[in-house]
Design a protein around this motif. Structure first.
Motif, short mmCIF file in Angstrom:
data_model
loop_
_atom_site.label_atom_id
_atom_site.label_comp_id
_atom_site.label_asym_id
_atom_site.label_seq_id
_atom_site.Cartn_x
_atom_site.Cartn_y
_atom_site.Cartn_z
N ASN A 1 0.76 -1.42 -0.46
CA ASN A 1 -0.66 -0.27 0.00
C ASN A 1 0.75 0.97 -0.08
N ILE A 2 0.00 2.18 -0.50
CA ILE A 2 1.22 3.71 -0.67
C ILE A 2 0.57 4.34 0.84
N GLN A 3 1.79 4.78 1.59
CA GLN A 3 1.12 5.50 2.55
C GLN A 3 1.26 7.07 2.52
N MET A 4 1.45 7.38 3.35
CA MET A 4 1.94 9.12 2.80
C MET A 4 1.54 9.97 3.79
N ASP A 5 2.37 10.92 4.40
CA ASP A 5 2.90 11.93 4.95
C ASP A 5 2.07 13.26 4.90
N GLY A 6 0.76 13.64 4.24
CA GLY A 6 0.60 14.23 3.55
C GLY A 6 0.82 15.73 3.59
#
Ligand code: UT7
Length: 316
Positions: A199-204
């Motif tokens: 999965n893609i995880q991001m600190d937006g």
């Protein structure tokens, strides 16, 4: 040192439209939240008959046709992606075999996430300028839908699938500039270790801050290197991650909003495909004409960034 110009472009968009309302049936979100926070209204996902490879091949074929060249003129084939169908063969190799490009050319993928297409152009420029070859095919292609956790509303609403491509050729035209950079970090993760590695995880928030500072920096660098400002180019094509990022940059630079193209409302964030899809739309809808100058800016995972000031020369 020779430079490069764009001769032809193409894009391939998957057939399955996924609206914000469709996502609101899966996760706790709303069209209102997504569109006001990001500008995204819909995105496209591959259906069961479409893959990253099939998109890359279609976009590449259209770009070669648009350039007026033959497949045998292509002297380098690069595909920018982080979501290829296989680790090997590369997507570029799949394009080469399907379109029957020559075998005596460098053919490989590049991973610089959302900056990948512009990294690809700069790598191709270097290779063309050091060889007797004149033309390169550069593709940006993603099937991000297969990397999404459809239970995570903070990421699954942002991304989409698609491909864009350009054929570039060497030129003696001096009006070209580029800038590339990276600041390694884990603000955006995909295919990493963890409970669900794909999965893609991001600190937006961190990426938002990074994006709004790096875009003006890239544009300034391009201006310093080329002497051309935003007011001198037909369009600025930024990576289409979030409308608020682009609007923030326009305000900060006191730039003409008309210069900055936006299409994230229809495609969402397609990472490496985002800049070449926007480029192809502009060419095909007549907003970029033969001889026009444009600026392109990519930023994202890595973290990476890239900018190019380049001429759209049109068909050979
Ligand atoms: O291609 C790579 C480059 N990527 C980018 O440039 C992305 C840059 N970042 C962004 O675009 C923004 O940070 C996002 C659009 C990802 C998020 O916007 P934000 O204004 O930073 O929202 P947030 O993450 O701070 O979340 C605000 C609230 C939170 O709720 P609480 O904690 O305030 O109650 C989230 O849980 O919004 C909530 N939220 C959502 N609500 C409805 C997060 N995602 C959603 C959602 N629907 N999809």
């Amino acid at each position: 040192m020779k430079n490069v110009e764009i001769l032809g472009t193409g894009r391939a968009i998957p057939s399955k439209v996924v609206t914000n309302d469709d996502l609101a049936k899966i996760v706790d979100t709303s069209d209102e939240w997504i569109s006001t926070r990001t500008g995204i209204r819909q995105r496209y996902f591959c259906d069961e008959n479409e893959t990253a490879d099939s998109l890359a091949i279609e976009a590449a074929k259209k770009a070669i046709e648009a350039s007026g060249l033959s497949k045998d003129d292509i002297g380098v084939c690069i595909c920018a992606t982080l979501s290829g169908d296989y680790a090997t063969p590369s997507m570029a190799c799949m394009v080469q075999s399907t379109l029957q490009l020559r075998e005596d050319i460098a053919t490989f993928d590049v991973n610089a996430a959302c900056s990948g297409f512009l990294y690809g152009i700069e790598i191709a420029r270097g290779m063309l300028c050091c060889s007797g070859e004149k033309y390169a095919l550069v593709i940006g292609c993603e099937q991000l839908s297969k990397l999404l956790d459809m239970n995570d509303r903070s990421t699954c609403v942002l991304f989409g699938d698609g491909a864009g491509a350009a054929v570039i050729g060497v030129t003696d035209d001096a009006t070209y500039a580029s800038t590339l950079g990276a600041r390694g970090g884990q603000e955006i993760l995909a295919n990493g270790p963890g409970p669900d590695p794909s999965n893609i995880q991001m600190d937006g928030k961190a990426v938002f801050k990074f994006a709004t500072s790096i875009i003006p920096k890239c544009i300034d660098e391009l201006q310093k290197k080329s002497g051309f400002a935003v007011s001198d180019v037909s369009k600025v094509v930024c990576h289409q991650a979030n409308e608020r990022i682009i609007d923030f940059v326009i305000r900060r630079m006191k730039a003409d909003p008309e210069k900055f193209y936006k299409n994230m409302d229809r495609y969402g964030n397609t990472s490496a495909a985002s800049v070449p899809i926007a480029l192809d739309e502009l060419v095909r809808n007549g907003s970029i004409k033969d001889g026009d100058l444009l600026m392109m800016v990519g930023f994202g995972g890595g973290l990476t960034w890239a900018g190019a000031l380049i001429r759209y020369a049109g068909k050979k």
